[in-house]
Design an enzyme around this catalytic site. Structure first.
Site, PDB file in Angstrom:
ATOM      1  N   ASP A  48       0.782  -1.203   0.211  1.00  0.00           N
ATOM      2  CA  ASP A  48       0.115   0.024  -0.098  1.00  0.00           C
ATOM      3  C   ASP A  48       0.903   1.182   0.176  1.00  0.00           C
ATOM      4  O   ASP A  48       2.100   1.260   0.330  1.00  0.00           O
ATOM      5  CB  ASP A  48      -0.824   0.064   1.159  1.00  0.00           C
ATOM      6  CG  ASP A  48      -1.523   1.244   1.335  1.00  0.00           C
ATOM      7  OD1 ASP A  48      -2.169   1.449   0.530  1.00  0.00           O
ATOM      8  OD2 ASP A  48      -1.833   1.619   2.507  1.00  0.00           O
ATOM      9  N   ASP A  50      -0.349   4.868   0.859  1.00  0.00           N
ATOM     10  CA  ASP A  50      -0.407   5.968   2.061  1.00  0.00           C
ATOM     11  C   ASP A  50      -0.286   5.360   3.292  1.00  0.00           C
ATOM     12  O   ASP A  50      -0.730   4.225   3.803  1.00  0.00           O
ATOM     13  CB  ASP A  50      -1.924   6.604   1.940  1.00  0.00           C
ATOM     14  CG  ASP A  50      -2.222   7.066   0.334  1.00  0.00           C
ATOM     15  OD1 ASP A  50      -1.284   7.849   0.187  1.00  0.00           O
ATOM     16  OD2 ASP A  50      -2.969   6.842  -0.269  1.00  0.00           O
TER      17      ASP A  50
END
Length: 330
Positions: free
Chosen positions: A110, A112
């Site tokens: 991922d 963020d």
């Protein structure tokens, strides 16, 4: 043998394509900025080996798999760790996660609050003076209390960012990498493990991050914002709903696409949010990351929960066996 030769040939072709792409980019940089050849080549001394290794990793892994590479077991890893170290680990199945990481074909991150130490959309919202309202929707999406596609649509409706505004934001407020991520990605690439960025964020904001980490654009799975090219600043007109990451359960769909396309046997998902935990399966293990923010729901679901990247990097560097090392042993 024909299977092995096919993937070896594929690795050569992909490597040549990358070399051509890098030379094209270098030529463009020189002609548009009038830099000298010495200045142009200086940063590539570090980038080139990592980039070439990333491109050829998939084919090398497949070829090695066909030759029945030996694997690292959880027992191998645990025997190298002190008892106090073992007791400090958190997760529902730490051994499985460690073993999967040591033998991984691909690791998906991922972006963020994992690869970067902030939420990209919140940075953009602050830049547009709409931070508070958007941050609330982001938190709901990450905790899993609101369907992701609804949170995405609502946040973009609040922002309506033009392409010009996004590029200005990235110029004035570059996104900050999480400490340790560059070294971990470098270790993965050196171990011939493919690296992907799978994010509910925006491709236009993630591409500069991928470039810094020497991750190819086609290894980015993220949302595409649509702009009106007929307007001067290219106004926002929507987002591409065909992207797998634009809806809830998008990350397992994205990982399945990656797995089907490349034939990976062992994939890892690393992230801080509930949407990342959804990616197991098809991921063999989910490693929850709490180095930026600790989400209890994620901590409870993670096979292994870490707050920095040091232990992951240690396992990759110490136990991930590259095809070259296997050949030397033979």
């Amino acid at each position: 043998h024909s299977f092995i030769h096919f993937y070896s040939f594929t690795a050569i072709i992909r490597s040549l394509r990358l070399r051509l792409r890098l030379l094209q980019l270098l030529s463009f940089a020189i002609t548009t900025s009038n830099m000298s050849l010495v200045t142009a080549f200086a940063p590539l001394r570090r980038v080139l080996p990592r980039a070439f290794a990333s491109v050829s990793a998939s084919a090398s892994r497949h070829c090695a798999s066909a030759m029945m590479m030996s694997t690292t077991s959880a027992a191998d890893i645990q025997s190298a760790l002190s008892s106090s170290k073992q007791q400090s680990f958190i997760g529902t199945n730490v051994n499985t996660a460690m073993e999967a990481l040591a033998n991984a074909d691909a690791v998906c991150f991922d972006v963020d609050s994992t690869v970067i130490s902030e939420e990209g959309i919140d940075v953009l919202a602050d830049y547009l003076n709409k931070g508070d309202a958007v941050a609330k929707l982001t938190a709901q999406a990450m905790e899993g209390s609101m369907p992701f596609q609804d949170a995405l649509a609502d946040r973009l409706a609040l922002l309506e960012p033009s392409q010009a505004q996004i590029l200005a934001c990235l110029e004035e407020r570059p996104l900050v990498l999480t400490p340790g991520i560059e070294s971990l990605v470098e270790a993965l690439i050196e171990a011939r493990i493919d690296v992907y960025l799978v994010s509910g964020g925006f491709r236009i904001m993630i591409e500069p991050i991928a470039k810094t980490l020497c991750i190819a654009k086609d290894h980015i799975y993220a949302n595409t914002i649509l702009f009106d090219d007929s307007t001067e600043d290219k106004k926002y007109i929507g987002f591409d709903t065909n992207e797998p990451t634009s809806a809830d359960m998008g990350k397992p769909r994205a990982l399945q696409q990656i797995k089907d396309q490349h034939g990976y046997e062992t994939m890892i998902m690393v992230g801080d949010g509930a949407t990342d935990a959804q990616a197991k399966p098809p991921a063999a293990a989910f490693i929850g990351f709490g180095g930026v923010v600790v989400r209890e729901a994620v901590k409870e679901k993670a096979c292994w929960f870490v707050t920095d990247f040091k232990d992951m990097e240690q396992i990759v560097r110490q136990f991930a066996t590259t095809p070259d090392e296997e050949e030397e042993e033979e």
